[in-house]
Design a protein around this motif. Sequence first.
Motif, short mmCIF file in Angstrom:
data_model
loop_
_atom_site.label_atom_id
_atom_site.label_comp_id
_atom_site.label_asym_id
_atom_site.label_seq_id
_atom_site.Cartn_x
_atom_site.Cartn_y
_atom_site.Cartn_z
N GLU A 16 0.81 -1.21 0.00
CA GLU A 16 0.00 0.00 0.00
C GLU A 16 0.84 1.27 0.00
O GLU A 16 0.32 2.37 -0.20
N VAL A 17 2.14 1.15 0.24
CA VAL A 17 3.01 2.31 0.31
C VAL A 17 3.18 2.93 -1.08
O VAL A 17 3.45 2.23 -2.06
N SER A 18 3.03 4.25 -1.17
CA SER A 18 3.16 4.95 -2.45
C SER A 18 4.63 5.30 -2.70
O SER A 18 5.36 5.69 -1.78
N GLY A 46 14.95 11.25 4.04
CA GLY A 46 14.19 11.79 2.93
C GLY A 46 13.38 12.99 3.37
O GLY A 46 13.28 13.31 4.56
N PRO A 47 12.77 13.70 2.42
CA PRO A 47 11.97 14.89 2.74
C PRO A 47 10.70 14.52 3.50
O PRO A 47 10.35 13.33 3.59
N PRO A 48 9.98 15.50 4.02
CA PRO A 48 8.75 15.21 4.76
C PRO A 48 7.69 14.57 3.87
O PRO A 48 7.63 14.82 2.66
N GLY A 49 6.86 13.72 4.48
CA GLY A 49 5.69 13.18 3.80
C GLY A 49 5.97 12.14 2.75
O GLY A 49 5.19 11.97 1.81
N VAL A 50 7.09 11.39 2.87
CA VAL A 50 7.40 10.38 1.86
C VAL A 50 7.31 8.96 2.41
O VAL A 50 7.59 8.00 1.70
N GLY A 51 6.96 8.81 3.69
CA GLY A 51 6.69 7.47 4.21
C GLY A 51 7.69 6.92 5.21
O GLY A 51 7.71 5.71 5.45
N ALA A 152 4.28 12.59 -9.27
CA ALA A 152 2.91 13.08 -9.44
C ALA A 152 1.92 11.93 -9.61
O ALA A 152 0.82 11.96 -9.05
N ASP A 153 2.31 10.88 -10.35
CA ASP A 153 1.37 9.78 -10.55
C ASP A 153 1.11 9.01 -9.26
O ASP A 153 0.00 8.50 -9.03
N ASP A 154 2.12 8.93 -8.37
CA ASP A 154 1.91 8.30 -7.07
C ASP A 154 0.89 9.10 -6.25
O ASP A 154 0.01 8.53 -5.60
N LEU A 155 1.02 10.42 -6.28
CA LEU A 155 0.11 11.27 -5.51
C LEU A 155 -1.30 11.25 -6.10
O LEU A 155 -2.29 11.26 -5.35
N VAL A 156 -1.41 11.23 -7.41
CA VAL A 156 -2.73 11.14 -8.04
C VAL A 156 -3.44 9.87 -7.60
O VAL A 156 -4.64 9.89 -7.25
#
Length: 430
Positions: A16-18, A46-51, A152-156
């Motif tokens: 489930e991880v993007s 890594g940067p914020p919000g990447v898991g 972008a496709d991961d976030l979409v």
Amino acid sequence: MSAPLAERMRPRTLDEVSGQRALLAPSGPLRRALASGRLSSMLFWGPPGVGKTTLARVLAADSGRELRSLSAVQCGVKDLRKAVDELPESPAGIVFIDEVHRFNKAQQDALLPWVESGRIILLGATTENPSFSVNRALLSRLQVMVLKALQADDLVALIARALSAPQGLAGDVKAEPEVIERIAQLADGDARRALGLLEQAATLAQDGQLTLALIEAALKSQPRAFDKGGDEFYDQISALHKSVRGSDPDAALYWLARMLDGGCDPQYIARRLIRMASEDIGNADPRLLGLCLDAAQAYERLGSPEGDLALAQAAVYLACAPKSNAIEMGWMAAQQAVRDGGSQPVPPHLRNAPTRFMKAQGNGQGYRYAHDEPDAVAWGEHYLPDALLGQRYYQPTERGLERSIGDKLQRIRAEQDKTLGQVRQQRGRR
């Protein structure tokens, strides 16, 4: 009270991880670590919000190990000991430390015995370059996993799932593809930011339909984050400086806009522009130092956003100006000469002679007043210490005004060189 959407949508399994394909592919290091049953201590960078936090929780669940989560901002060594004491020894439990770079050296050293002995599996998370923020002893015992900003496709895909999932918005809110793509674009690689924007916009949608206008309204309540002291900050100011040095005004404007948009102190940027005027242009166009000082003063008087334009004007002029690092190189060479050569004595003819006694010592004797000489130059005179005669620290380039400066210096130095042998002979007789 319902948990935030980002927390409700947090992945429960690796599938489930993007994003993070390099780490999560079948042959990736995280998959292999779980499959082998030999989970080791790791550092997620890594940067914020990447898991980073998500991966720690998923690894603990998938490996069947107990997890204790701590934040380096809020805990100390006492909290660490308590967490370790609560974990079983077999299989070793997991201690997850968020923002581990916030620990000082003593706190990081306290982790070493537990990690070294295998008493715990340490999973750390950091947004800072571990080469600078984690001490070498601890870093050598950790496997560093580099996490990238989400594509972008991961976030979409993540946003679409949040719109329909039972734990998400469950179909109560609708969004056209262009709206979802806009959220993904504004999220800037940060899954938490994407879901936060989506949730904020959903609260504004009275009829349940998200629009681009609602997304822009939600964006105003979530100003773009800027790491004012971390890697991203220094990477961006480096990009701005190198764009100026590389004579690319378009890139200079872009990085200037990025930094101001992110919340960087404009006065810091003004100071860096002043530095660039001397470091990268120097006497190729000496007007630029004054222009950058004027831009800094203009910003002080106007503030943002009006004063931002003065900084942009200075950045563009710097980028378009002829380039020379002759001042910086000359300054560095002179500093090195001072460090290497010790305290060389001032030549007698250059020494101060305000008293009769000092004049009797020979101070000032033979000094030639340049303004009384042709062209206001004492041709053949020497001003360096005797041991450094003939040294050249400033070497003008052939660009901008320095071409003219170089021509004049060439004539002066040539005349100096004619008499250099005579001066050395006189020094040898002393």
